[in-house]
Write an enzyme that holds these catalytic residues in place. Structure first.
Site, short mmCIF file in Angstrom:
data_model
loop_
_atom_site.label_atom_id
_atom_site.label_comp_id
_atom_site.label_asym_id
_atom_site.label_seq_id
_atom_site.Cartn_x
_atom_site.Cartn_y
_atom_site.Cartn_z
N ASP A 263 0.71 -1.19 0.14
CA ASP A 263 -0.03 0.02 -0.23
C ASP A 263 0.81 1.15 0.03
OD1 ASP A 263 -2.44 -1.51 0.20
OD2 ASP A 263 -2.52 -1.58 2.21
N ASP B 221 -6.90 -1.30 -4.53
CA ASP B 221 -8.03 -1.19 -3.71
C ASP B 221 -8.79 -0.05 -4.27
OD1 ASP B 221 -6.69 -2.95 -1.75
OD2 ASP B 221 -5.70 -1.12 -1.02
#
Length: 176
Positions: A131, A149
């Site tokens: 991330d 995401d």
């Protein structure tokens, strides 16, 4: 006389739907490319300011969305890997069977599929998901996320729009 060209059964698919798989591949490539850039050009957990509400911050997510179950002891890696693999297979079958006139639903499924596979690649190859997008406002921080995401989120929003607003307008028997 029955139409010998009619496609029936579990493995029925329409060639026009391959474009939707192309959208999934595009989401995967963009996701993996941006994660590679973040992993090779950033220091772990060292924020790089971009805008007053946005940082690039390299983080490793061992759990699910928003680091859910990230400290559960390791079993979650296998659970989420298996779940993402199974859901991805189901989504490929669903996507390839979409009638030609549908647009929003296959785009939604393609984005969710691409995002799921993008994160699945990380889980299989790294044991965690990379991330790096960190959004915040003053002292309120949203959990870091990635392009996969974002694709899953956008796909889910489109799926909800299709389900609650567009499905009612479709004829009951839409042919490919």
């Amino acid at each position: 006389m029955p139409n010998s060209q009619a496609k029936k059964g579990l493995f029925q698919f329409y060639p026009h739907n391959l474009i939707w798989l192309g959208l999934s591949v595009l989401a995967i490539v963009l996701d993996q490319w941006t994660k590679w850039i973040a992993s090779t050009h950033m220091n772990y957990a060292d924020p790089v300011p971009v805008l007053p509400f946005l940082n690039w911050t390299l983080l490793h997510n061992y759990g699910a969305a928003f680091s859910f179950l990230s400290d559960a002891g390791g079993w979650q890696r296998y659970f989420f890997t298996s779940l993402a693999g199974l859901v991805s297979i189901l989504f490929v079958f669903w996507l390839l069977r979409m009638p030609k006139k549908m647009v929003v639903l296959p785009v939604a499924i393609a984005l969710i599929l691409g995002g799921a596979l993008g994160n699945l690649i990380d889980r299989i190859t790294l044991g965690y998901v990379v991330d790096f997008i960190h959004v915040y406002y003053q002292n309120h921080h949203f959990p870091a996320f990635n392009i996969a995401d974002s694709a899953i989120t956008l796909g889910t929003i489109l799926l909800l729009i299709d389900t609650f607003f567009l499905e009612k307008q479709r004829p009951k028997n839409s042919d490919a």
